[in-house]
Design an enzyme around this catalytic site. Structure first.
Site, short mmCIF file in Angstrom:
data_model
loop_
_atom_site.label_atom_id
_atom_site.label_comp_id
_atom_site.label_asym_id
_atom_site.label_seq_id
_atom_site.Cartn_x
_atom_site.Cartn_y
_atom_site.Cartn_z
CE LYS A 15 85.14 -13.18 93.24
NZ LYS A 15 84.99 -14.24 93.58
CE LYS A 75 84.40 -21.32 85.75
NZ LYS A 75 84.05 -21.79 87.16
CE LYS A 81 87.74 -23.18 92.19
NZ LYS A 81 86.26 -23.09 91.97
N GLY A 136 83.04 -19.36 97.41
CA GLY A 136 82.70 -20.65 97.95
C GLY A 136 82.92 -21.30 96.57
CG ASP A 137 84.10 -25.03 94.41
OD1 ASP A 137 84.17 -24.68 92.95
OD2 ASP A 137 84.55 -25.90 94.46
CB THR A 185 76.01 -21.95 89.63
OG1 THR A 185 76.98 -21.02 90.54
CG2 THR A 185 76.81 -23.01 89.45
CG ASN A 225 74.95 -23.56 95.49
OD1 ASN A 225 75.51 -22.55 94.72
ND2 ASN A 225 73.71 -22.47 96.21
CB SER A 248 81.90 -13.75 92.41
OG SER A 248 81.41 -14.43 93.00
O1 2IT Z 1 83.77 -22.52 90.41
C1 2IT Z 1 83.62 -21.60 89.78
O2 2IT Z 1 83.22 -20.21 89.19
C2 2IT Z 1 83.28 -20.42 91.87
N1 2IT Z 1 83.09 -21.94 92.40
C3 2IT Z 1 82.91 -19.70 91.52
C4 2IT Z 1 83.82 -19.15 91.65
C5 2IT Z 1 83.58 -17.41 92.40
O3 2IT Z 1 84.65 -16.51 92.59
O4 2IT Z 1 82.33 -17.19 92.34
#
Ligand code: 2IT
Length: 450
Positions: free
Chosen positions: A90, A114, A126, A165-166, A210, A241, A382
């Site tokens: 994830k 994390k 990622k 997303g990122d 976030t 965001n 998420s």
């Molecule tokens: O850095 C991160 O934790 C994110 N971009 C979100 C990753 C997610 O799967 O929601």
């Protein structure tokens, strides 16, 4: 430091000298978990750390698309499925020209710990591309996302790997990617992505998660120090965001966010970006414009704009870097300490160089909180989106928000307790690394050698 930990760090440095961001994060995480490895000599025999620094799988792929002029363009796509010991892979997808193997690996490694901290069953991953979304038309973005997923769709799925997303990837991009996945697979398997639109399985509060989560974590820190958030001034970097979510929650809590930054410089708004809904909403407009300029805010609201600079010299109570990796170096850290800042709350992934982080942590009167804990509310929600998708139901905004808040309280407590257990005091950085590491380590040990 534990000799085995030291050896794995040294080997990683040697083996991956051309991946500086990855080496940086391995060194940061592993230097914290040394006391845990002292207590578990069996980890060395099982080469647990050597296995942890090697992604389970990482691959690149060609992403070809045709621009609005009819020109064919070729980019490189990545997916790094770093560690699946505690759940399906994830993690987000980042579209940015500077994306490379080192950045994908550092983000995937961070994500593993994390995600563990959230308490939910999610492994670490990622992905991304060196594609630059700046200035691209909507049709170009769609064609790029479709091509990206045509290459990736076989390797993801609700129980395999769940992207989100990122930087450079928001609701619009997730929509195009999910549409292409559904078209190619012929299934409505919406648990394959998170951060979706609300009409096809997205979760309420995911866009805010976030930033809100970071503020909930900050509330725990302030509470621990016997302070209130009301009237506190906050300097943040970025204007995307995450920064938006911070400003929205700051407005509700009576805190004042006075800075935002972009590639062009930073703005200082004495009254606070968080002083009106108009200002907070304008952040969404700035992002959607694709101009990638923060000066637009200063032009519109008539405040100070400082070109080609970061906001770290401004005198504030709290600093929250929310832009990108290595945003705060040793020089900035010295200025921050000299200005009497009391709270340094990382939000972006690895926003601080290791030497700057070490310097800030040495300062007795600054509380430092690490991004892998502070920004975990994003991936945490998420995880809640995945739960809703698998149960085929929709939770209210209040339900999701309450769970997010509880999750951030738990993460803060688990981190503080872990540091306490190893005699480190109120060390949230080491505590988060230890708490995140322990669960992944145990899962890997119990699943045998591979
Ligand atoms: O850095 C991160 O934790 C994110 N971009 C979100 C990753 C997610 O799967 O929601």
């Amino acid at each position: 430091m534990n000799a085995y930990v030291q050896r794995v760090i040294e080997e990683t440095k040697k083996k991956h000298a051309n991946e500086p961001e990855f080496v940086q994060t391995v060194e940061e995480v592993f230097s914290s978990i040394s006391p845990v490895v002292d207590a578990h000599p069996e980890y060395e025999k099982a080469d647990l750390l050597g296995r942890m620094v090697e992604p389970e799988r990482i691959f690149t792929f060609r992403v070809v698309w045709v621009d609005d002029q009819g020109q064919t363009r070729t980019n490189i796509g990545y997916r790094c499925q770093f560690n699946g010991a505690i759940g399906p892979y994830k993690g987000g997808i980042r579209f940015q020209p500077n994306v490379n193997l080192s950045i994908m690996k550092f983000l995937g490694f961070e994500q593993t710990f994390k995600n563990s901290l959230t308490g939910l069953p999610m492994g670490g991953a990622k992905g991304g591309s060196d594609f630059d979304p700046a200035g691209k038309s909507d049709a170009e973005i769609m064609r790029f996302c479709q091509s990206f997923i045509s290459a990736l769709y076989r390797y993801i799925g609700p129980d395999i790997d769940v992207p989100a997303g990122d930087m450079g990837v928001g609701g619009r991009e997730i929509g195009y990617m999910y549409g292409q996945y559904r078209r190619l697979k012929g299934v409505f398997e919406n648990g394959v992505f998170t951060g979706k639109g609300l009409t096809y399985g997205g979760s309420l509060i995911r866009p805010e998660a976030t930033g809100y989560g970071a503020m909930y974590y900050l509330l725990e820190v302030l509470n621990h120090q016997g302070e209130s958030i009301e009237g506190k001034t906050i300097a943040i970097s970025g204007f995307g965001n995450v920064a938006w979510g911070i400003c929205k929650k700051a407005m509700e809590l009576g805190a004042k966010v006075v800075t935002l930054s972009g590639p062009d410089g930073y703005i200082y708004d004495e009254d606070g970006v968080s002083s009106s809904e108009e200002k907070v909403n304008f952040m969404l407009e700035m992002r959607a414009s694709g101009r990638n300029r923060v000066q637009d805010y200063a032009d519109k609201f008539g405040c100070k704009f400082v070109p080609n600079a970061k906001p770290w010299g401004e005198k504030v109570d709290i600093i929250m870097p929310a832009a990108m990796q290595n945003d705060v170096n040793l020089d900035s850290a010295k200025v921050i300490a000299a200005n009497g800042v009391k709270y340094y709350i990382e939000v972006a992934n690895m926003p601080t160089t290791n030497e700057a982080l070490a310097y800030l942590m040495e300062q007795k009167d600054i509380v430092v909180a690490p991004s892998k804990a502070v920004n975990a509310g994003g991936v945490g929600v998420s995880g809640l989106e995945m739960s809703q998708n698998s149960e085929r139901l929709v939770w209210t905004a209040e339900e999701v928000d309450a769970q997010l808040k509880k999750m951030m309280q738990n993460i803060h407590k688990a981190s503080a307790d872990a540091a306490e257990e190893y005699g480190l005091g109120y060390n949230l950085v080491a505590g988060a690394n230890i708490a995140g590491f322990k669960k992944v380590a145990q899962a890997m040990m119990e699943q045998g050698i591979f």
